[in-house]
Design a protein around this motif. Structure first.
Motif, PDB file in Angstrom:
ATOM      1  N   CYS A   1       1.115  -1.180   0.028  1.00  0.00           N
ATOM      2  CA  CYS A   1      -0.277   0.190   0.079  1.00  0.00           C
ATOM      3  C   CYS A   1       0.666   1.210  -0.036  1.00  0.00           C
ATOM      4  O   CYS A   1       1.712   1.307   1.015  1.00  0.00           O
ATOM      5  CB  CYS A   1      -0.957   0.566   1.024  1.00  0.00           C
ATOM      6  SG  CYS A   1      -2.191   1.516   1.379  1.00  0.00           S
ATOM      7  N   PRO A   2       0.458   2.274  -1.291  1.00  0.00           N
ATOM      8  CA  PRO A   2       1.424   3.658  -1.217  1.00  0.00           C
ATOM      9  C   PRO A   2       1.660   4.055   0.329  1.00  0.00           C
ATOM     10  O   PRO A   2       2.339   4.961   0.997  1.00  0.00           O
ATOM     11  CB  PRO A   2       0.784   4.468  -2.355  1.00  0.00           C
ATOM     12  CG  PRO A   2      -0.560   3.545  -2.264  1.00  0.00           C
ATOM     13  CD  PRO A   2      -0.634   1.997  -2.088  1.00  0.00           C
ATOM     14  N   LEU A   3       0.479   4.125   0.883  1.00  0.00           N
ATOM     15  CA  LEU A   3      -0.155   5.163   2.259  1.00  0.00           C
ATOM     16  C   LEU A   3       1.314   4.842   3.304  1.00  0.00           C
ATOM     17  O   LEU A   3       1.778   5.341   3.752  1.00  0.00           O
ATOM     18  CB  LEU A   3      -1.519   4.713   2.690  1.00  0.00           C
ATOM     19  CG  LEU A   3      -2.664   5.969   1.799  1.00  0.00           C
ATOM     20  CD1 LEU A   3      -3.836   5.837   3.344  1.00  0.00           C
ATOM     21  CD2 LEU A   3      -1.832   7.416   1.408  1.00  0.00           C
ATOM     22  N   HIS A   4       0.972   3.658   3.935  1.00  0.00           N
ATOM     23  CA  HIS A   4       1.326   2.755   5.082  1.00  0.00           C
ATOM     24  C   HIS A   4       2.354   1.652   4.612  1.00  0.00           C
ATOM     25  O   HIS A   4       2.558   0.800   5.621  1.00  0.00           O
ATOM     26  CB  HIS A   4       0.277   3.057   6.344  1.00  0.00           C
ATOM     27  CG  HIS A   4       0.016   3.950   6.596  1.00  0.00           C
ATOM     28  ND1 HIS A   4      -1.401   4.454   6.277  1.00  0.00           N
ATOM     29  CD2 HIS A   4      -0.094   5.494   7.241  1.00  0.00           C
ATOM     30  CE1 HIS A   4      -1.808   5.733   6.863  1.00  0.00           C
ATOM     31  NE2 HIS A   4      -0.994   6.325   7.289  1.00  0.00           N
ATOM     32  N   GLY A   5       2.349   1.235   3.506  1.00  0.00           N
ATOM     33  CA  GLY A   5       3.465  -0.374   3.557  1.00  0.00           C
ATOM     34  C   GLY A   5       3.072  -1.247   4.070  1.00  0.00           C
ATOM     35  O   GLY A   5       3.268  -2.147   4.109  1.00  0.00           O
ATOM     36  N   ALA A   6       1.290  -1.444   4.025  1.00  0.00           N
ATOM     37  CA  ALA A   6       1.001  -2.695   4.574  1.00  0.00           C
ATOM     38  C   ALA A   6       0.830  -3.584   3.471  1.00  0.00           C
ATOM     39  O   ALA A   6       0.579  -2.805   1.928  1.00  0.00           O
ATOM     40  CB  ALA A   6      -0.837  -2.359   4.994  1.00  0.00           C
ATOM     41  N   GLN A   7       0.459  -4.954   3.285  1.00  0.00           N
ATOM     42  CA  GLN A   7       1.098  -5.496   2.053  1.00  0.00           C
ATOM     43  C   GLN A   7       0.161  -6.180   2.201  1.00  0.00           C
ATOM     44  O   GLN A   7      -0.138  -7.808   3.039  1.00  0.00           O
ATOM     45  CB  GLN A   7       2.561  -6.398   2.011  1.00  0.00           C
ATOM     46  CG  GLN A   7       3.779  -4.896   2.008  1.00  0.00           C
ATOM     47  CD  GLN A   7       5.216  -5.985   1.912  1.00  0.00           C
ATOM     48  OE1 GLN A   7       5.315  -7.600   2.156  1.00  0.00           O
ATOM     49  NE2 GLN A   7       6.039  -5.700   1.862  1.00  0.00           N
ATOM     50  N   PHE A   8      -0.230  -7.350   0.681  1.00  0.00           N
ATOM     51  CA  PHE A   8      -1.289  -7.780   0.926  1.00  0.00           C
ATOM     52  C   PHE A   8      -1.202  -8.815  -0.323  1.00  0.00           C
ATOM     53  O   PHE A   8      -0.237  -8.271  -1.516  1.00  0.00           O
ATOM     54  CB  PHE A   8      -2.492  -7.506  -0.320  1.00  0.00           C
ATOM     55  CG  PHE A   8      -3.410  -6.665   0.899  1.00  0.00           C
ATOM     56  CD1 PHE A   8      -3.706  -6.794   2.123  1.00  0.00           C
ATOM     57  CD2 PHE A   8      -2.618  -4.625   0.952  1.00  0.00           C
ATOM     58  CE1 PHE A   8      -4.449  -6.359   3.331  1.00  0.00           C
ATOM     59  CE2 PHE A   8      -3.258  -4.496   2.510  1.00  0.00           C
ATOM     60  CZ  PHE A   8      -3.923  -4.677   3.580  1.00  0.00           C
ATOM     61  N   ASN A   9      -0.879 -10.284  -0.255  1.00  0.00           N
ATOM     62  CA  ASN A   9      -1.035 -11.712  -1.444  1.00  0.00           C
ATOM     63  C   ASN A   9      -1.926 -10.293  -2.380  1.00  0.00           C
ATOM     64  O   ASN A   9      -3.293 -10.815  -2.244  1.00  0.00           O
ATOM     65  CB  ASN A   9      -0.782 -12.255  -0.845  1.00  0.00           C
ATOM     66  CG  ASN A   9      -0.976 -13.523  -2.211  1.00  0.00           C
ATOM     67  OD1 ASN A   9      -1.330 -13.529  -2.857  1.00  0.00           O
ATOM     68  ND2 ASN A   9       0.280 -14.771  -1.404  1.00  0.00           N
ATOM     69  N   VAL A  10      -1.841 -10.214  -3.408  1.00  0.00           N
ATOM     70  CA  VAL A  10      -2.423 -10.218  -4.963  1.00  0.00           C
ATOM     71  C   VAL A  10      -3.235 -11.048  -5.320  1.00  0.00           C
ATOM     72  O   VAL A  10      -4.529 -11.187  -5.399  1.00  0.00           O
ATOM     73  CB  VAL A  10      -2.032  -8.889  -5.990  1.00  0.00           C
ATOM     74  CG1 VAL A  10      -1.615  -7.785  -5.723  1.00  0.00           C
ATOM     75  CG2 VAL A  10      -1.180 -10.143  -7.236  1.00  0.00           C
ATOM     76  N   LYS A  11      -3.366 -12.752  -5.032  1.00  0.00           N
ATOM     77  CA  LYS A  11      -3.803 -13.722  -5.703  1.00  0.00           C
ATOM     78  C   LYS A  11      -4.796 -13.923  -4.691  1.00  0.00           C
ATOM     79  O   LYS A  11      -5.877 -14.617  -5.112  1.00  0.00           O
ATOM     80  CB  LYS A  11      -2.493 -15.352  -5.837  1.00  0.00           C
ATOM     81  CG  LYS A  11      -1.626 -14.885  -6.382  1.00  0.00           C
ATOM     82  CD  LYS A  11      -0.536 -16.272  -7.121  1.00  0.00           C
ATOM     83  CE  LYS A  11       0.316 -16.038  -7.367  1.00  0.00           C
ATOM     84  NZ  LYS A  11       2.063 -16.660  -8.170  1.00  0.00           N
ATOM     85  N   THR A  12      -4.261 -13.516  -3.644  1.00  0.00           N
ATOM     86  CA  THR A  12      -5.879 -14.095  -2.330  1.00  0.00           C
ATOM     87  C   THR A  12      -6.734 -13.504  -1.719  1.00  0.00           C
ATOM     88  O   THR A  12      -8.246 -13.696  -0.838  1.00  0.00           O
ATOM     89  CB  THR A  12      -4.896 -15.215  -1.639  1.00  0.00           C
ATOM     90  OG1 THR A  12      -4.038 -14.263  -0.744  1.00  0.00           O
ATOM     91  CG2 THR A  12      -4.356 -16.108  -2.275  1.00  0.00           C
ATOM     92  N   GLY A  13      -6.006 -12.475  -1.418  1.00  0.00           N
ATOM     93  CA  GLY A  13      -5.889 -11.003  -0.952  1.00  0.00           C
ATOM     94  C   GLY A  13      -5.545 -10.797   0.592  1.00  0.00           C
ATOM     95  O   GLY A  13      -6.111  -9.691   1.210  1.00  0.00           O
ATOM     96  N   ALA A  14      -5.045 -11.562   0.849  1.00  0.00           N
ATOM     97  CA  ALA A  14      -4.445 -11.935   2.192  1.00  0.00           C
ATOM     98  C   ALA A  14      -3.874 -10.821   2.232  1.00  0.00           C
ATOM     99  O   ALA A  14      -3.084 -10.409   1.859  1.00  0.00           O
ATOM    100  CB  ALA A  14      -4.406 -13.427   2.382  1.00  0.00           C
ATOM    101  N   VAL A  15      -3.917 -10.530   3.943  1.00  0.00           N
ATOM    102  CA  VAL A  15      -2.260  -9.237   4.772  1.00  0.00           C
ATOM    103  C   VAL A  15      -0.882 -10.174   4.648  1.00  0.00           C
ATOM    104  O   VAL A  15      -1.628 -11.170   5.673  1.00  0.00           O
ATOM    105  CB  VAL A  15      -3.712  -8.479   5.425  1.00  0.00           C
ATOM    106  CG1 VAL A  15      -3.494  -9.249   6.774  1.00  0.00           C
ATOM    107  CG2 VAL A  15      -2.302  -7.516   5.872  1.00  0.00           C
ATOM    108  N   THR A  16      -0.409 -10.001   4.510  1.00  0.00           N
ATOM    109  CA  THR A  16       1.335 -10.006   4.952  1.00  0.00           C
ATOM    110  C   THR A  16       1.734  -9.050   5.476  1.00  0.00           C
ATOM    111  O   THR A  16       3.156  -9.929   5.778  1.00  0.00           O
ATOM    112  CB  THR A  16       1.834 -10.383   4.144  1.00  0.00           C
ATOM    113  OG1 THR A  16       2.228  -9.451   2.506  1.00  0.00           O
ATOM    114  CG2 THR A  16       0.764 -11.823   2.615  1.00  0.00           C
TER     115      THR A  16
END
Length: 102
Positions: free
Chosen positions: A62-77
């Motif tokens: 995420c460009p705002l605060h650096g949260a990361q997500f798996n784009v295949k599943t939507g899971a937060v990593t």
């Protein structure tokens, strides 16, 4: 459910993402090594635009605060987001990219 055309395959080179519209929804569409994936565009932390984030392999930041997500599943990593985002099935027919909305 409903299938909506959101892009052409040529719109998005491998390793890239963009925000697309599907029936009034903002969806983040990604090309991971030639395969397309779609997730909700809004980060669950503060609503940052995931389609505008940096894609690395199958992870978007995420460009705002650096949260990361798996784009295949939507899971937060990676925090600060705690919840994942919705993932949508993608279908490619010829040069057209479709997203299946539930």
């Amino acid at each position: 459910s409903k299938t909506v055309k959101v892009a052409q395959t040529s719109d998005l080179s491998p390793g890239k993402g963009r925000v697309v519209q599907a029936d009034g929804h903002d969806i983040a569409l990604f090309n991971v090594e030639g395969t397309f994936y779609a997730i909700d565009n809004a980060c669950t932390h503060r609503g940052g635009s995931l389609g505008e984030g940096e894609l690395s392999a199958d992870t978007v930041e995420c460009p705002l605060h650096g949260a990361q997500f798996n784009v295949k599943t939507g899971a937060v990593t990676n925090p600060p987001a705690r919840a994942g985002v919705r993932s949508f099935p993608v279908k490619v027919e010829g040069n057209d990219v479709f997203v299946l909305l539930e």
